[in-house]
Design an enzyme around this catalytic site. Structure first.
Site, PDB file in Angstrom:
ATOM      1  N   LEU A  38      50.953 -76.959  51.313  1.00  0.00           N
ATOM      2  CA  LEU A  38      49.726 -77.008  52.814  1.00  0.00           C
ATOM      3  C   LEU A  38      48.257 -77.376  52.003  1.00  0.00           C
ATOM      4  O   LEU A  38      47.935 -76.961  51.700  1.00  0.00           O
ATOM      5  CB  LEU A  38      49.982 -75.767  54.467  1.00  0.00           C
ATOM      6  CG  LEU A  38      51.241 -76.036  54.631  1.00  0.00           C
ATOM      7  CD1 LEU A  38      51.408 -74.749  56.107  1.00  0.00           C
ATOM      8  CD2 LEU A  38      52.173 -77.225  55.471  1.00  0.00           C
ATOM      9  N   HIS A  39      47.940 -77.923  52.820  1.00  0.00           N
ATOM     10  CA  HIS A  39      45.966 -78.564  52.952  1.00  0.00           C
ATOM     11  C   HIS A  39      45.384 -78.381  54.071  1.00  0.00           C
ATOM     12  O   HIS A  39      46.384 -78.511  54.670  1.00  0.00           O
ATOM     13  CB  HIS A  39      46.527 -79.293  51.707  1.00  0.00           C
ATOM     14  CG  HIS A  39      46.986 -81.135  52.146  1.00  0.00           C
ATOM     15  ND1 HIS A  39      45.988 -81.266  53.893  1.00  0.00           N
ATOM     16  CD2 HIS A  39      47.914 -81.181  51.294  1.00  0.00           C
ATOM     17  CE1 HIS A  39      47.004 -82.259  53.529  1.00  0.00           C
ATOM     18  NE2 HIS A  39      48.118 -81.996  51.739  1.00  0.00           N
ATOM     19  N   HIS A  42      47.084 -80.406  56.770  1.00  0.00           N
ATOM     20  CA  HIS A  42      48.512 -79.757  57.709  1.00  0.00           C
ATOM     21  C   HIS A  42      46.896 -78.970  58.636  1.00  0.00           C
ATOM     22  O   HIS A  42      48.047 -79.125  60.096  1.00  0.00           O
ATOM     23  CB  HIS A  42      49.630 -78.845  56.618  1.00  0.00           C
ATOM     24  CG  HIS A  42      49.730 -79.819  55.493  1.00  0.00           C
ATOM     25  ND1 HIS A  42      49.660 -80.058  54.933  1.00  0.00           N
ATOM     26  CD2 HIS A  42      50.874 -81.131  56.183  1.00  0.00           C
ATOM     27  CE1 HIS A  42      50.478 -80.880  53.958  1.00  0.00           C
ATOM     28  NE2 HIS A  42      51.161 -81.465  54.553  1.00  0.00           N
ATOM     29  N   GLN A  66      64.759 -87.496  51.558  1.00  0.00           N
ATOM     30  CA  GLN A  66      63.725 -88.535  52.062  1.00  0.00           C
ATOM     31  C   GLN A  66      63.366 -88.791  50.639  1.00  0.00           C
ATOM     32  O   GLN A  66      62.315 -89.610  50.026  1.00  0.00           O
ATOM     33  CB  GLN A  66      62.018 -88.178  52.959  1.00  0.00           C
ATOM     34  CG  GLN A  66      61.604 -86.947  52.509  1.00  0.00           C
ATOM     35  CD  GLN A  66      60.659 -86.610  53.408  1.00  0.00           C
ATOM     36  OE1 GLN A  66      61.142 -86.146  54.754  1.00  0.00           O
ATOM     37  NE2 GLN A  66      59.597 -86.587  53.476  1.00  0.00           N
ATOM     38  N   ASP A 155      50.097 -90.961  57.214  1.00  0.00           N
ATOM     39  CA  ASP A 155      51.281 -91.515  56.751  1.00  0.00           C
ATOM     40  C   ASP A 155      51.982 -92.679  58.186  1.00  0.00           C
ATOM     41  O   ASP A 155      52.449 -92.061  59.134  1.00  0.00           O
ATOM     42  CB  ASP A 155      52.194 -90.510  56.652  1.00  0.00           C
ATOM     43  CG  ASP A 155      52.588 -89.705  55.715  1.00  0.00           C
ATOM     44  OD1 ASP A 155      52.846 -90.395  54.831  1.00  0.00           O
ATOM     45  OD2 ASP A 155      51.830 -88.260  55.418  1.00  0.00           O
ATOM     46  N   ARG A 192      51.311 -84.196  46.740  1.00  0.00           N
ATOM     47  CA  ARG A 192      50.448 -85.166  46.098  1.00  0.00           C
ATOM     48  C   ARG A 192      49.345 -85.111  45.103  1.00  0.00           C
ATOM     49  O   ARG A 192      49.365 -85.414  44.006  1.00  0.00           O
ATOM     50  CB  ARG A 192      50.917 -86.163  45.848  1.00  0.00           C
ATOM     51  CG  ARG A 192      52.849 -85.866  46.276  1.00  0.00           C
ATOM     52  CD  ARG A 192      53.492 -87.545  45.969  1.00  0.00           C
ATOM     53  NE  ARG A 192      54.988 -87.066  46.764  1.00  0.00           N
ATOM     54  CZ  ARG A 192      56.205 -87.652  47.777  1.00  0.00           C
ATOM     55  NH1 ARG A 192      55.856 -87.232  48.490  1.00  0.00           N
ATOM     56  NH2 ARG A 192      57.148 -86.913  47.574  1.00  0.00           N
TER      57      ARG A 192
END
Ligand code: PAF
Length: 295
Positions: A38-39, A42, A66, A155, A192
């Protein structure tokens, strides 16, 4: 070591017993699905959920369905204790962190496939991806049955896919998008980003600035085809090693726009590689009314 007092449930039965209590007490509650690592992006979703509902459950599940075989499932960053502490600090009430077998027990053979909106862009480049996302999100929504569920706009296509599946499958939930949280240079926060070496990180930070210039040009009636070609040139010149797509699409259904310039709410979406790391980003493009002699 960070300490978390966040209650963690691991089974669907335990999750349902907590949410059933909330429902009996007449509390609205929100679900924030995550894959952990998490960052601030989030955490902003948890805060948004908190502002919209009396209780918040976050899920942490690195969903194998996924990831394609060649992708980063095995090295995807995992730190449940750290994530739980961050969630608690952002106002989350409970964490649902199931083992893979709880979500996909032996014999599991169903998948959710969302049509048109899942097919272009991410769907074309990562054909496995939205099937995996749609299947796990459908399960999470049915397991928790929240009043609202919150997903990050980074997203963008994923949110449209999830809205579509909730509508089509009559899942009684409101899907809410939370704004993308960015680093100082505009890089969209992403788990990522941790893969980026310092030189790659500097290149990665250019993507958003390039897209912003492109969105402005499009709003000033730059022809879409020209703008997309220029954006690709700028992204390559900035040092990106490969571009998966740079595309201007209808903001509601991601279909290509029918006219030469942007004449309706649109979205500029891009996916590009810096070394071995793939970045995605997107921005709104405001509509400019068409002149009578426009094609
Ligand atoms: O956006 C993500 O982190 C994942 O795709 C999601 C929605 C949690 C499903 O695994």
């Amino acid at each position: 070591m960070i300490e978390s007092r966040l209650p963690i449930v691991r089974t669907v039965a335990d999750l349902r017993s907590v949410t059933a209590t909330w429902r009996r007490e007449g509390k609205r509650f929100a679900l924030v699905p995550t894959m952990g690592a998490l960052h601030e992006g989030h955490l902003s979703l948890v805060r948004l959920a908190r502002a919209r509902a009396g209780r918040v459950v976050a899920s942490l599940f690195v969903n194998p369905r996924q990831f394609a075989a060649h992708e980063d499932l095995d090295i995807y960053p995992r730190d449940e204790a750290g994530d739980a502490a961050l969630l608690a600090s952002a106002g989350c009430d409970i964490l649902f962190a199931p083992a893979p077998g709880e979500i996909y027990p032996p014999g599991f053979s169903t998948s959710v496939s969302v049509g048109a909106v899942s097919e272009p862009l991410e769907g074309a480049v990562r054909p496995h991806f939205f099937g995996g996302v749609a299947t796990v999100v459908t399960k999470l929504l049915l397991q928790a049955l929240p009043d609202i569920a919150v997903f990050g706009e980074k997203d963008y296509q994923q949110i449209l896919v999830i809205k579509r599946l909730a509508r089509d499958l009559d899942i009684p939930v409101e899907i809410i998008g939370g704004e993308t949280v960015r680093e100082a240079d505009g890089l969209a926060m992403s788990s990522r980003n941790a893969y980026l070496a310092p030189a790659e990180r500097a290149i990665a930070g250019r993507l958003n600035a390039i897209l912003r210039e492109g969105a402005l040009a499009l709003e000033r009636r730059r022809p879409i085809e020209t703008a997309e070609a220029e954006l690709k040139q700028h992204i390559v010149a900035a040092g990106f090693s490969k571009i998966d797509y740079v595309s201007v699409r209808d903001a509601e259904d991601l279909t290509p726009l029918p006219h030469a310039t942007v004449d309706r709410p649109a979205r500029l979406l891009a996916a590009a590689w810096v070394g071995a790391t793939r970045l995605i980003d997107n921005l709104p493009v405001m509509a400019t009314p068409r002149a009578v002699n426009d094609v």
